[in-house]
Scaffold this active site. Structure first.
Site, mmCIF file in Angstrom:
data_model
loop_
_atom_site.group_PDB
_atom_site.id
_atom_site.type_symbol
_atom_site.label_atom_id
_atom_site.label_comp_id
_atom_site.label_asym_id
_atom_site.label_seq_id
_atom_site.Cartn_x
_atom_site.Cartn_y
_atom_site.Cartn_z
ATOM 1 N N HIS A 1 2.051 -5.921 29.151
ATOM 2 C CA HIS A 1 3.295 -5.658 28.411
ATOM 3 C C HIS A 1 3.317 -6.476 27.123
ATOM 4 O O HIS A 1 4.379 -6.846 26.649
ATOM 5 C CB HIS A 1 4.526 -6.002 29.253
ATOM 6 C CG HIS A 1 4.727 -5.118 30.446
ATOM 7 N ND1 HIS A 1 3.953 -5.208 31.571
ATOM 8 C CD2 HIS A 1 5.607 -4.106 30.672
ATOM 9 C CE1 HIS A 1 4.353 -4.306 32.465
ATOM 10 N NE2 HIS A 1 5.351 -3.608 31.939
ATOM 11 N N GLN B 1 7.043 3.259 26.140
ATOM 12 C CA GLN B 1 7.905 2.206 26.675
ATOM 13 C C GLN B 1 7.364 0.819 26.275
ATOM 14 O O GLN B 1 8.133 -0.057 25.914
ATOM 15 C CB GLN B 1 8.025 2.348 28.185
ATOM 16 C CG GLN B 1 9.266 1.664 28.720
ATOM 17 C CD GLN B 1 9.774 2.335 29.984
ATOM 18 O OE1 GLN B 1 9.109 2.288 31.015
ATOM 19 N NE2 GLN B 1 10.938 2.959 29.905
ATOM 20 N N PHE B 2 6.067 0.678 26.318
ATOM 21 C CA PHE B 2 5.375 -0.500 25.791
ATOM 22 C C PHE B 2 4.124 0.010 25.097
ATOM 23 O O PHE B 2 3.512 0.978 25.566
ATOM 24 C CB PHE B 2 4.978 -1.459 26.920
ATOM 25 C CG PHE B 2 6.142 -2.230 27.499
ATOM 26 C CD1 PHE B 2 6.392 -3.542 27.105
ATOM 27 C CD2 PHE B 2 6.981 -1.643 28.425
ATOM 28 C CE1 PHE B 2 7.462 -4.248 27.641
ATOM 29 C CE2 PHE B 2 8.060 -2.343 28.957
ATOM 30 C CZ PHE B 2 8.306 -3.651 28.570
ATOM 31 N N ALA B 3 3.729 -0.666 24.024
ATOM 32 C CA ALA B 3 2.513 -0.257 23.304
ATOM 33 C C ALA B 3 1.347 -0.105 24.267
ATOM 34 O O ALA B 3 0.534 0.816 24.149
ATOM 35 C CB ALA B 3 2.160 -1.289 22.236
ATOM 36 N N ASP B 4 1.274 -1.014 25.235
ATOM 37 C CA ASP B 4 0.168 -1.038 26.200
ATOM 38 C C ASP B 4 -0.038 0.325 26.869
ATOM 39 O O ASP B 4 -1.161 0.714 27.157
ATOM 40 C CB ASP B 4 0.458 -2.081 27.278
ATOM 41 C CG ASP B 4 0.922 -3.411 26.703
ATOM 42 O OD1 ASP B 4 0.293 -4.414 26.974
ATOM 43 O OD2 ASP B 4 1.939 -3.428 25.956
ATOM 44 N N PHE B 5 1.056 1.030 27.145
ATOM 45 C CA PHE B 5 0.945 2.291 27.888
ATOM 46 C C PHE B 5 0.484 3.441 27.006
ATOM 47 O O PHE B 5 0.155 4.511 27.504
ATOM 48 C CB PHE B 5 2.269 2.628 28.582
ATOM 49 C CG PHE B 5 2.720 1.512 29.497
ATOM 50 C CD1 PHE B 5 1.817 0.918 30.359
ATOM 51 C CD2 PHE B 5 4.018 1.044 29.460
ATOM 52 C CE1 PHE B 5 2.206 -0.132 31.178
ATOM 53 C CE2 PHE B 5 4.417 -0.008 30.274
ATOM 54 C CZ PHE B 5 3.508 -0.598 31.141
ATOM 55 N N GLU C 1 2.168 9.869 29.309
ATOM 56 C CA GLU C 1 1.930 9.560 27.888
ATOM 57 C C GLU C 1 1.016 10.588 27.242
ATOM 58 O O GLU C 1 1.192 10.933 26.071
ATOM 59 C CB GLU C 1 1.349 8.146 27.741
ATOM 60 C CG GLU C 1 2.364 7.024 27.943
ATOM 61 C CD GLU C 1 2.714 6.760 29.408
ATOM 62 O OE1 GLU C 1 2.060 7.374 30.285
ATOM 63 O OE2 GLU C 1 3.624 5.963 29.681
#
Ligand SMILES: Cc1ncc(C[n+]2csc(CCOP(=O)(O)OP(=O)(O)O)c2C)c(N)n1
Lengths: 319, 321
Positions: B125, B80-84, B58
């Site tokens: 996630h 892929q997910f906001a979290d990442f 990222e």
């Protein structure tokens, strides 16, 4: 490299005299390698992604002295307009991205510049250099960026300077591999080591790596060994560097080595070198005299706006 | 025919690729596979050489997008997910957000963050990152709540010359449908009165819009007309529309799905309290998730985020004051 050393000696004395605000980070001892990198690049075509000790590369690439002085003095006429200082300067659109402090993070940026040019069909045989210290190789950003560049097979030269210390941290506390260059294989890139105190060797190795990148062989990794001949910054006396290391071959001053070689080979005379020094000094004094007369930033004239789209800035609600 | 919020995201990217040759897509598994949520389904086929699979990097992905923007490209990144995106945080807030201010070089990148909770997604996630990014100067943060906004605001992002954090809500991906994408009605930075009313104002955004509208409908049975304002964009926030609504109703509840410390709801309350204290008939209220990581089990997850029931309760208390 001569200009770089003389300029940095000047900056050091300005710092000691209290005439520069903020930190001063110098590339003393790294000029041979740094200049070799810069002079392999063509301004307007190639990209130079600098770190803090690349004054010589900047000059060799074609960054005007004015940009350096204007940024140190915070002149509004400079590229950073007093918003950022010292080595945090550049002209991204001209191929000189302005480094942020976070080590390793210019790798991805230079990779992206090359990537976009290739996408737009105008990369040609341009290359991008990213410089980093041995300490910087421990960052995630370095790893992610170099891996990405390798996956994309971009013409990126990862120019590592192993100057034995990362601020005060010795290599034994920084990495556990025998030699950093062993990592090149892991990234799937070509690797080279070079004695960073030897200008002629630096020119030979750097030109090979740059040529290979231009020819489409993907990222190239160079590790130059040398010793930082100053503190981390001018605030640091570097008392942690052992004398034995200073006396060893890695501690040689690349300026002295280059000058001796130049005279021994008959490429120039001592008198000529002296006259080049005088030219450098006078260019530096002239530039500085101009910049110190230039306007400093005025908080009342600042836009205080971080977005390029004025309608989207909402400063008035936040003040 | 009905179109989902997720289709709006795909179609907007299709349209952006079609209209603007400088646009390219970069993200993990977004090529032949079409993305973890299929938001880029078929786009690699339709636009060969412009949709790329990225390594799980990222930091480097955002860094490369910034470099590409310097060279005149307009990358759309999919996290892929906001979290990442936390792994690319440094590049977003220190490099992308400062580029224009430091160097006068605009940084037109769009970063799509599949955001927010869905049952069973758990702590890593489900996150809502808008407040974290909004804290930093130099970014635009969009939080579309409708199919139409998902489509038009993503296209707006690609026209914007500043870095846009596009928070698309995963809970809305399949649930939310519309007959068409409608027309581009409001510019970035303008809120929308999603439901007019006169007894209280709910300011909200993203998935919480729909919970809030349902709560407002419940209160209608008790004779209350609750106005619901959809922020659409959390940075900039449309303070004028919020203040005008509070001027009409005298009561404010701000609802967000993100964690309760600070954040968008606190920002809205602070602005109303400082600018419109005299218009308030009751202390302004806010409702967020609980102050724990986001739980996995549906029973816990539903109780962690604001719900129709908790919003209705909060509104009843507000209207009683
Ligand atoms: C991500 C990050 N962490 C810490 C720092 C603070 N810092 C600036 S320079 C430096 C040492 C860098 O060492 P090295 O990479 O070996 O380069 P050198 O200074 O020796 O040329 C540190 C720790 C930083 N700028 N960025």
């Amino acid at each position: 490299m001569l200009m770089s050393r003389i300029l940095e000696d000047k900056l050091a004395s300005l710092y000691r005299a209290g005439r520069l605000v903020g930190g001063v980070y110098l590339g003393k001892g790294q000029e041979a390698y740094s200049a070799a990198l810069g002079c392999q690049l063509t301004k307007g075509k190639d990209i130079l992604g600098t770190f803090i000790r690349d004054q010589a590369a900047r000059i060799a690439w074609g960054e005007p002295l004015l940009d350096a002085f204007r940024t140190y003095f915070g002149s509004v006429l400079g590229p950073m307009r007093g918003r950022d200082g010292n080595v945090h300067r550049g002209r991204p659109k001209e191929g000189l991205p302005a480094m942020i402090s976070h080590i390793g993070s210019m790798t991805g940026v230079v990779a992206g510049m090359l990537f976009a040019r290739r996408l737009q069909g105008r990369l040609g045989d341009a290359v991008g250099v990213v410089t980093i210290g041995e300490g910087g190789t421990s960052t995630g950003a370095f790893h992610e960026g170099l891996n990405l560049a390798a996956v994309e097979k971009l013409p990126l030269i990862m120019a590592i300077t192993n100057n034995q210390f990362s601020y005060s941290t010795a290599n034994s506390r920084q990495f556990a591999c025998e030699n950093l260059i062993d990592r090149a294989k892991g990234y799937g890139v070509d690797g080279y080591t070079v004695d960073g105190t030897d200008l002629v060797e630096c020119l030979r190795v750097v030109s090979t790596a740059v040529r290979r990148a231009r020819e489409g062989h993907g990222p190239q990794m160079i590790v130059a060994s040398l010793l930082r001949l100053s503190g981390h910054g001018e605030h640091d006396d570097a008392s942690y560097i052992p004398d034995a290391m200073k006396q060893s071959s890695v501690g040689r001053d690349c300026m002295v080595v280059a000058e001796q070689r130049l005279i021994a080979e008959g490429w120039g005379t001592a008198a000529e070198v002296e006259s080049w020094r005088a030219e450098c000094r006078s260019a530096i004094e002239k530039t500085m005299a101009q910049v110190t007369k230039e306007p400093a930033p005025d908080p009342f004239k600042e836009s205080w706006r971080a977005l390029s789209t004025p309608e989207l800035a909402e400063g008035m609600w936040l003040e | 025919m009905s179109l989902t919020y997720l289709e709006a995201i795909r179609e907007a990217q299709y349209e952006a690729l079609r209209k603007n040759p400088n646009v390219f897509l970069y993200g993990q598994d977004i090529g032949g596979f079409g993305g973890a949520f299929k938001a880029t389904k078929n786009l690699q086929n339709e636009f060969p050489g412009r949709v790329f699979d990225a390594p799980i990097s990222e930091d480097a992905m955002v860094g490369m997008a910034i470099g590409a923007a310097i060279e005149g490209a307009h990358p759309i990144l999919e996290m892929q997910f906001a979290d990442f995106s936390s792994v690319g945080f440094n590049q977003v807030v220190n490099q992308a957000a400062t580029l224009y201010w430091r160097t006068n070089t605009p940084c037109p990148i769009t970063i799509r963050l599949p955001s927010g909770g869905t049952a069973g997604s758990g702590p890593f996630h489900s996150q809502s990152m808008e407040a974290i990014y909004a804290h930093y100067p130099g970014l635009v943060i969009l939080t579309p709540a409708t199919v139409e906004d998902a489509y038009w605001m993503l296209l707006d992002s690609v026209e914007c010359q500043d870095p846009v954090i596009f928070c698309e809500h995963k809970f809305l991906y399949y649930h939310l449908k519309s007959e068409s994408f409608g027309n581009r009605e409001l510019p970035i930075g303008k809120a929308r009165i999603a439901r007019p009313g006169r007894h209280a104002t709910v300011v909200t955004y993203s998935a919480m819009l729909h919970e809030s509208i349902r709560a407002a409908e419940e209160l209608q049975a008790d004779g209350y007309q609750v106005e619901v304002v959809d922020l659409r964009s959390v940075k900039p926030i449309d303070t004028d529309t919020i203040l005008a609504s509070v001027a009409r109703t005298g009561r404010l509840l701000c609802v967000g799905e993100a964690f309760p410390w600070g954040g968008v709801t606190a920002e809205v309350l602070a602005r109303v309290a400082t600018e419109a204290f005299h218009l308030l008939d009751a202390p302004p209220q806010r409702l967020n998730s609980k102050d724990t990581p986001i739980p996995y089990h549906p029973n816990l997850w539903k109780a962690h985020r604001p719900t129709v029931a908790s919003i209705t309760d909060a509104l009843r208390r507000l209207l009683r004051d």
